[in-house]
Design a protein around this motif. Sequence first.
Motif, mmCIF file in Angstrom:
data_model
loop_
_atom_site.group_PDB
_atom_site.id
_atom_site.type_symbol
_atom_site.label_atom_id
_atom_site.label_comp_id
_atom_site.label_asym_id
_atom_site.label_seq_id
_atom_site.Cartn_x
_atom_site.Cartn_y
_atom_site.Cartn_z
ATOM 1 N N THR A 96 0.605 23.560 32.004
ATOM 2 C CA THR A 96 -0.051 23.733 30.714
ATOM 3 C C THR A 96 0.943 23.579 29.571
ATOM 4 O O THR A 96 2.120 23.842 29.716
ATOM 5 C CB THR A 96 -0.686 25.138 30.581
ATOM 6 O OG1 THR A 96 0.289 26.120 30.932
ATOM 7 C CG2 THR A 96 -1.891 25.275 31.476
ATOM 8 N N THR A 117 12.927 37.566 27.979
ATOM 9 C CA THR A 117 12.339 38.898 28.137
ATOM 10 C C THR A 117 12.539 39.760 26.896
ATOM 11 O O THR A 117 11.814 40.722 26.693
ATOM 12 C CB THR A 117 12.929 39.628 29.355
ATOM 13 O OG1 THR A 117 14.350 39.689 29.204
ATOM 14 C CG2 THR A 117 12.601 38.889 30.642
ATOM 15 N N ASN A 165 6.336 28.526 30.962
ATOM 16 C CA ASN A 165 5.702 29.534 31.827
ATOM 17 C C ASN A 165 6.704 30.050 32.854
ATOM 18 O O ASN A 165 6.742 31.257 33.147
ATOM 19 C CB ASN A 165 4.483 28.941 32.548
ATOM 20 C CG ASN A 165 3.451 28.395 31.591
ATOM 21 O OD1 ASN A 165 3.512 28.655 30.390
ATOM 22 N ND2 ASN A 165 2.507 27.619 32.096
ATOM 23 N N ALA A 166 7.492 29.145 33.382
ATOM 24 C CA ALA A 166 8.448 29.520 34.439
ATOM 25 C C ALA A 166 9.402 30.606 33.953
ATOM 26 O O ALA A 166 9.831 31.453 34.727
ATOM 27 C CB ALA A 166 9.235 28.292 34.895
ATOM 28 N N ASN A 220 6.266 41.664 28.726
ATOM 29 C CA ASN A 220 7.313 40.741 28.284
ATOM 30 C C ASN A 220 8.376 40.593 29.371
ATOM 31 O O ASN A 220 8.862 39.486 29.628
ATOM 32 C CB ASN A 220 7.966 41.240 26.987
ATOM 33 C CG ASN A 220 6.967 41.410 25.865
ATOM 34 O OD1 ASN A 220 5.833 40.953 25.956
ATOM 35 N ND2 ASN A 220 7.366 42.095 24.810
ATOM 36 N N ALA A 221 8.708 41.709 29.994
ATOM 37 C CA ALA A 221 9.777 41.693 31.009
ATOM 38 C C ALA A 221 9.439 40.719 32.138
ATOM 39 O O ALA A 221 10.323 40.118 32.731
ATOM 40 C CB ALA A 221 9.987 43.102 31.571
ATOM 41 N N HIS A 227 -0.854 30.359 34.905
ATOM 42 C CA HIS A 227 -1.650 29.317 34.242
ATOM 43 C C HIS A 227 -2.458 28.505 35.258
ATOM 44 O O HIS A 227 -3.202 27.613 34.859
ATOM 45 C CB HIS A 227 -0.750 28.389 33.433
ATOM 46 C CG HIS A 227 0.278 27.673 34.270
ATOM 47 N ND1 HIS A 227 1.367 28.307 34.802
ATOM 48 C CD2 HIS A 227 0.354 26.391 34.679
ATOM 49 C CE1 HIS A 227 2.086 27.435 35.493
ATOM 50 N NE2 HIS A 227 1.487 26.268 35.433
ATOM 51 N N GLY A 239 6.943 38.217 31.791
ATOM 52 C CA GLY A 239 6.345 36.974 31.295
ATOM 53 C C GLY A 239 4.910 36.775 31.740
ATOM 54 O O GLY A 239 4.532 35.749 32.287
ATOM 55 N N PHE A 297 2.016 36.554 30.038
ATOM 56 C CA PHE A 297 1.025 36.091 29.064
ATOM 57 C C PHE A 297 -0.101 35.292 29.724
ATOM 58 O O PHE A 297 -1.289 35.553 29.504
ATOM 59 C CB PHE A 297 1.689 35.247 27.976
ATOM 60 C CG PHE A 297 0.739 34.807 26.910
ATOM 61 C CD1 PHE A 297 0.481 35.616 25.825
ATOM 62 C CD2 PHE A 297 0.063 33.598 27.008
ATOM 63 C CE1 PHE A 297 -0.421 35.223 24.844
ATOM 64 C CE2 PHE A 297 -0.844 33.203 26.037
ATOM 65 C CZ PHE A 297 -1.080 34.020 24.950
ATOM 66 N N ASN A 298 0.262 34.324 30.530
ATOM 67 C CA ASN A 298 -0.768 33.436 31.084
ATOM 68 C C ASN A 298 -1.701 34.135 32.066
ATOM 69 O O ASN A 298 -2.870 33.794 32.148
ATOM 70 C CB ASN A 298 -0.114 32.245 31.784
ATOM 71 C CG ASN A 298 0.362 31.207 30.788
ATOM 72 O OD1 ASN A 298 -0.255 31.012 29.753
ATOM 73 N ND2 ASN A 298 1.468 30.560 31.087
ATOM 74 N N ASN A 330 7.078 34.930 23.773
ATOM 75 C CA ASN A 330 7.513 35.708 22.613
ATOM 76 C C ASN A 330 8.632 35.046 21.825
ATOM 77 O O ASN A 330 8.695 35.186 20.605
ATOM 78 C CB ASN A 330 7.965 37.102 23.055
ATOM 79 C CG ASN A 330 6.785 38.008 23.329
ATOM 80 O OD1 ASN A 330 5.746 37.898 22.694
ATOM 81 N ND2 ASN A 330 6.923 38.885 24.302
ATOM 82 N N THR A 337 4.624 33.541 36.795
ATOM 83 C CA THR A 337 5.034 32.173 36.448
ATOM 84 C C THR A 337 3.949 31.159 36.784
ATOM 85 O O THR A 337 3.941 30.065 36.238
ATOM 86 C CB THR A 337 6.339 31.776 37.173
ATOM 87 O OG1 THR A 337 6.155 31.921 38.570
ATOM 88 C CG2 THR A 337 7.493 32.651 36.724
ATOM 89 N N LYS A 338 3.026 31.511 37.686
ATOM 90 C CA LYS A 338 1.924 30.602 38.017
ATOM 91 C C LYS A 338 0.597 31.106 37.453
ATOM 92 O O LYS A 338 -0.479 30.712 37.921
ATOM 93 C CB LYS A 338 1.816 30.428 39.541
ATOM 94 C CG LYS A 338 3.074 29.845 40.188
ATOM 95 C CD LYS A 338 3.313 28.405 39.774
ATOM 96 C CE LYS A 338 4.610 27.866 40.377
ATOM 97 N NZ LYS A 338 5.078 26.664 39.681
ATOM 98 N N CYS A 376 -4.144 21.260 29.041
ATOM 99 C CA CYS A 376 -3.626 20.634 30.253
ATOM 100 C C CYS A 376 -3.975 19.150 30.281
ATOM 101 O O CYS A 376 -4.628 18.626 29.367
ATOM 102 C CB CYS A 376 -4.094 21.368 31.494
ATOM 103 S SG CYS A 376 -5.852 21.391 31.705
ATOM 104 N N PRO A 412 -4.287 23.676 36.508
ATOM 105 C CA PRO A 412 -3.955 24.402 35.280
ATOM 106 C C PRO A 412 -5.191 24.656 34.416
ATOM 107 O O PRO A 412 -6.058 23.788 34.295
ATOM 108 C CB PRO A 412 -2.970 23.470 34.564
ATOM 109 C CG PRO A 412 -3.202 22.118 35.139
ATOM 110 C CD PRO A 412 -3.710 22.306 36.540
ATOM 111 N N GLY A 470 8.721 32.537 31.045
ATOM 112 C CA GLY A 470 8.044 33.544 30.226
ATOM 113 C C GLY A 470 8.507 33.571 28.780
ATOM 114 O O GLY A 470 8.883 34.607 28.240
#
Lengths: 297, 297
Positions: free
Chosen positions: B230, B159, B186-187, A186-187, A162, A189, A191-192, B192, A159-160, B264, A252, B189
């Motif tokens: 972000t 998810t 982000n928090a 995905n489970a 980014h 999250g 990505f960042n 997708n 979650t952090k 950002c 960020p 996720g």
Amino acid sequence: MELPKGYLIAIGGAEDKGEKEGQFDLYHESAILRNVVDIIQQQGEPCTIGVVTTASSIPEEVSIIYDGAFRKLGITNVEHFDIIHREEADSKDILNRLEQCSGIFFTGGDQLKLTSRLGGTDFLNMIKDRYHNEPFVIAGTSAGAMALSNIMISGGSATKGHLKGRVKISIGFNFLENVIIDTHFNARGRFNRLAQVVATQPDMLGIGLEDDTGIIIRQGSNSQIIGYGTVTILDGKHITDTNISTINNDQPISLKNLVVHLLCKNEYFNVKTRTSAPVNAIDASQLAKKEVLQKNE
Amino acid sequence: MELPKGYLIAIGGAEDKGEKEGQFDLYHESAILRNVVDIIQQQGEPCTIGVVTTASSIPEEVSIIYDGAFRKLGITNVEHFDIIHREEADSKDILNRLEQCSGIFFTGGDQLKLTSRLGGTDFLNMIKDRYHNEPFVIAGTSAGAMALSNIMISGGSATKGHLKGRVKISIGFNFLENVIIDTHFNARGRFNRLAQVVATQPDMLGIGLEDDTGIIIRQGSNSQIIGYGTVTILDGKHITDTNISTINNDQPISLKNLVVHLLCKNEYFNVKTRTSAPVNAIDASQLAKKEVLQKNE
């Protein structure tokens, strides 16, 4: 440089191991471990797979689960490598047992245990040699997948992800260059956190593997997606701008023009050329394989 | 078509409202609500902001918190609009109170409550008129941000956002076209789930707003990032392939060549042209504003 003759199979973790009710069927054409076994059995039967539980904090339990799964899927013999001390990984006995294997499966756990215990050992060197010179299979799930490339994520917040500095990288086994693999993508999250690593060196290709989803990489290049979810490809090459070198930790990050692909089962991608591999780019043996897979669908 | 003269401010939720210890300082130059107030105060003082708690299940509590925050930040008067029944939104009293406001703030809650209770009412029509003809400010956080565009996400799993059908869309307030906004990005996720919506119609621009992070959109085009995290831009225009129309529900989606930007604070993006707006594309009053912001940094 000559292309490796072997296969890498990176799995996002939490793949069906046939041990829980309500899971997917281990024999389903999408089942990850079935795909792993299919590739290994191409080398001829009977065959042996080595399960390396070095990353795990519960190696015995984990080895029993994989032993059961692989035998159900028709693997004749499963060798358990629970290497804890580096000197074990140089022993004749271990190397003799490794020689009998047609492929190796690195289980999940802590990727730093894997690299710090096995890096530079004869065990790892023999795996590398065989991968380069034979159709040897190197599979890994979760931590075992993260460790396959030259650079690996060794920790970091989802979650952090980014925020600069919230992702830790370390040095992987280097079966694959310019690639960084993340799992449970995905489970959790993530990505960042993967985007942040790619931004630090945009020549990197990020591969985000979802639970129960994987990628078979042939000859270090042509790849095929397997399993039930998506593989997220982060191609940094076209990034035009990023602030990552000018900001402080916990600030960020920004980046522009990250190219992202979501891929799923039976789609192809070349991790070297970074293009969707057309079917005719897959070698003939793989085409045959693909037909078999399709027949079973 | 003439560009709207107003401002949209979409916020990812969980912005500092000055009511908790250990939060960010409400007066900090990055504080979202301070940025909202700065924009509103450009219209001259004293000024009034309308807080619309229609989305919320605890409208009284929420209105007290925002009342406190906006007054601390120097807003002279805060009007509370807790519209529950559609007929209230057509009443003279409500419209008279709305006329006094220099801007409106939609709180979080359930975006379907917002659109189903306010869509097509005189209250919403007056907001839309003022947004098009005056430098009126329309701000929204969480559900209040999701509802600003023509299409909004009304529900869906983070998810499982990579599985077809796991994201529900609905019809928003249409202050902004061809844009879809997601929050707590982000928090939770949510990459997708936003990517899936963009894949269904690649002309859509996805804007993923992190907690305590927002975007000020001027004249429906030039935009500036505000806050602590972000903003993730998903530009679908270059998508070359997606399987979304050929797969069944609950199957994984694929798509190729999604262009992603992470932006950002103080970065610019034009949501119409989909390019990073150079500083000289920002109008002079904004440049002046920016200088003030920088002085305070």
